[in-house]
Structure formats: structure tokens, C-alpha cells
Scaffold this motif. Structure first.
Motif, short mmCIF file in Angstrom:
data_model
loop_
_atom_site.label_atom_id
_atom_site.label_comp_id
_atom_site.label_asym_id
_atom_site.label_seq_id
_atom_site.Cartn_x
_atom_site.Cartn_y
_atom_site.Cartn_z
N LYS A 91 40.52 45.66 23.38
CA LYS A 91 41.29 46.36 24.26
C LYS A 91 40.52 46.09 25.31
O LYS A 91 39.17 45.93 25.41
N PHE A 92 41.17 45.82 26.47
CA PHE A 92 40.46 45.63 27.78
C PHE A 92 41.25 46.36 28.90
O PHE A 92 42.49 46.46 28.89
N ILE A 93 40.29 46.73 29.70
CA ILE A 93 41.08 47.69 30.97
C ILE A 93 40.39 47.02 32.18
O ILE A 93 39.47 46.69 32.35
N CYS A 94 41.35 46.63 32.88
CA CYS A 94 41.13 45.94 34.23
C CYS A 94 41.42 47.11 35.21
O CYS A 94 42.48 47.32 35.48
N PRO A 95 40.54 47.73 35.93
CA PRO A 95 40.80 48.76 36.93
C PRO A 95 41.22 48.11 38.14
O PRO A 95 41.45 47.02 38.63
N ILE A 96 41.81 49.42 38.82
CA ILE A 96 42.60 49.09 40.10
C ILE A 96 41.72 48.42 41.02
O ILE A 96 42.13 47.38 41.95
N GLU A 97 40.62 48.68 41.16
CA GLU A 97 39.49 48.02 41.96
C GLU A 97 39.44 46.34 41.79
O GLU A 97 39.18 45.88 42.83
N GLU A 98 39.40 46.02 40.79
CA GLU A 98 39.41 44.49 40.41
C GLU A 98 40.86 43.87 40.32
O GLU A 98 40.98 42.73 40.76
N CYS A 99 41.84 44.63 39.93
CA CYS A 99 43.12 44.10 39.60
C CYS A 99 44.14 44.41 40.41
O CYS A 99 45.43 43.66 40.46
N GLY A 100 43.87 45.50 41.63
CA GLY A 100 44.91 45.94 42.23
C GLY A 100 45.89 46.92 41.81
O GLY A 100 46.70 47.49 42.45
N GLU A 101 45.66 47.11 40.56
CA GLU A 101 46.68 48.00 39.71
C GLU A 101 45.81 48.20 38.38
O GLU A 101 44.92 47.50 37.65
N ASN A 102 45.88 49.26 37.66
CA ASN A 102 45.29 49.57 36.37
C ASN A 102 46.04 48.49 35.21
O ASN A 102 47.44 48.79 35.46
N ILE A 103 45.33 47.87 34.72
CA ILE A 103 46.13 47.10 33.55
C ILE A 103 45.29 47.22 32.37
O ILE A 103 44.11 47.05 32.28
N GLU A 104 45.86 47.53 31.18
CA GLU A 104 45.38 47.95 29.90
C GLU A 104 46.17 46.73 28.98
O GLU A 104 47.20 46.87 28.65
N PHE B 264 38.35 34.13 26.64
CA PHE B 264 39.70 33.50 26.86
C PHE B 264 40.29 33.88 28.16
O PHE B 264 40.13 35.09 28.54
N MET B 265 41.06 33.23 28.74
CA MET B 265 42.12 33.42 29.57
C MET B 265 43.14 33.59 29.22
O MET B 265 43.89 32.94 28.41
N ILE B 266 43.88 34.60 29.60
CA ILE B 266 45.23 34.95 29.35
C ILE B 266 46.12 34.84 30.51
O ILE B 266 45.85 35.64 31.61
N TYR B 267 47.06 34.28 30.50
CA TYR B 267 47.95 33.84 31.60
C TYR B 267 49.04 34.87 31.89
O TYR B 267 50.05 35.24 30.81
N ASN B 268 49.37 35.26 32.97
CA ASN B 268 50.57 35.88 33.49
C ASN B 268 50.40 37.42 32.84
O ASN B 268 51.70 37.96 32.45
N VAL B 269 49.17 37.86 32.89
CA VAL B 269 49.30 39.29 32.61
C VAL B 269 49.48 40.12 33.91
O VAL B 269 48.89 40.30 34.88
N MET B 270 51.09 40.56 33.91
CA MET B 270 51.45 41.15 35.13
C MET B 270 51.17 40.35 36.37
O MET B 270 50.77 40.79 37.50
N GLY B 271 51.56 39.13 36.44
CA GLY B 271 51.19 38.21 37.31
C GLY B 271 49.97 37.82 37.50
O GLY B 271 49.65 36.92 38.47
N LYS B 272 48.93 38.21 36.82
CA LYS B 272 47.63 37.44 36.77
C LYS B 272 47.19 36.82 35.80
O LYS B 272 47.55 36.93 34.58
N SER B 273 46.09 36.14 36.12
CA SER B 273 45.38 35.49 34.79
C SER B 273 43.95 36.13 34.77
O SER B 273 43.37 36.51 35.66
N ILE B 274 43.85 36.53 33.45
CA ILE B 274 42.74 37.64 33.15
C ILE B 274 41.88 37.09 32.08
O ILE B 274 42.33 36.79 31.05
N MET B 275 40.61 37.11 32.49
CA MET B 275 39.58 36.67 31.31
C MET B 275 39.19 37.89 30.31
O MET B 275 38.86 38.84 31.06
N VAL B 276 39.30 37.75 29.20
CA VAL B 276 38.72 38.88 28.02
C VAL B 276 37.81 38.36 27.18
O VAL B 276 37.63 37.02 27.01
N GLU B 277 36.65 38.98 26.85
CA GLU B 277 35.64 38.75 25.84
C GLU B 277 36.38 39.02 24.64
O GLU B 277 36.38 40.34 24.59
N THR B 278 36.31 38.13 23.45
CA THR B 278 36.92 38.51 22.32
C THR B 278 36.80 37.46 21.53
O THR B 278 36.19 36.47 21.87
#
Length: 116
Positions: free
Chosen positions: A33-46, A12-26
Motif C-alpha cells: 500500500k502506498f499513499i502519495c499525499p497532495i503535497e507531493e502528487c497534487g492530489e491524494n493518491i492511494e 518499481f515505477m508504475i506508469y499512468n497512476v492518475m496521469g503520473k509515474s509513481i515510484m514505489v518500494e516493494t
């Protein structure tokens, strides 16, 4: 109207997660629980919560709030998918955000940009 295979969707795509669209597997209604590291998202997003089907009224309200907070997501007002939202937390802050199955996103992309 919900597609009969929506309960088998696992991305699924979740929209406006701290200004980003993030795909999660669920799966629907399954806590994740999904963690997008700083290397991928520019900041740590949990992200922690569930993707669920809601009433059209609740979906429209979540969509409206999302666009109000971030005009870049104006384009998602044209979505006509199953009314899905992410209900949970982003970096510990309680949120409700619009979501879309990746299958629906792919179909919308093809319909919009490829005219197939």
C-alpha cells in the motif's frame, strides 16, 4: 526474458497512476500500500496491490490500454523490460498498469540519453 536479479528488486515505477509515474518500494508479488499525499502528487493518491510478471501478451495489452487512455505515456511503448504490471487499485478503482523496475529504468535512461 527476465533478469535473474528481478526478484531482488525493491523499487518499481508504475506508469499512468492518475496521469503520473509513481515510484514505489516493494518486492515482486508482495502486496503493498502506498499513499502519495497532495503535497507531493497534487492530489491524494492511494495505491494498493502487487507488481507481478505477466505474459508478454498481457503486458502488451496493458501497455496498449495505458497509451490509449493517456497519450503522454506513448514513450513507454518503447520499453523492453521484463513484462511487469501493477495489478490492484488506485483510490479504490481497479486497474492494471505497466510497471518497470527502477534498475531497468536507470539502464534505459543511460542507454538512451548518455549513449554509454
Amino acid at each position: 526474458m527476465e533478469p535473474e536479479n528481478i526478484h531482488r528488486e525493491d523499487r518499481f515505477m508504475i506508469y499512468n497512476v492518475m496521469g503520473k509515474s509513481i515510484m514505489v518500494e516493494t518486492y515482486l508479488n508482495e502486496k503493498f500500500k502506498f499513499i502519495c499525499p497532495i503535497e507531493e502528487c497534487g492530489e491524494n493518491i492511494e495505491i494498493e496491490g502487487v507488481i507481478k510478471i505477466v505474459s508478454l501478451e498481457e503486458y502488451k495489452q496493458v501497455l496498449k490500454e495505458t497509451v490509449k487512455k493517456n497519450k503522454e505515456f506513448e514513450v513507454i511503448k518503447t520499453l523492453n523490460p521484463t513484462p511487469l504490471i501493477f495489478d490492484g487499485t488506485v483510490n479504490g478503482k481497479r486497474v492494471k498498469l505497466p510497471a518497470e523496475s527502477v534498475q531497468s529504468l536507470a539502464k534505459r535512461f543511460v542507454d538512451t540519453f548518455l549513449n554509454l
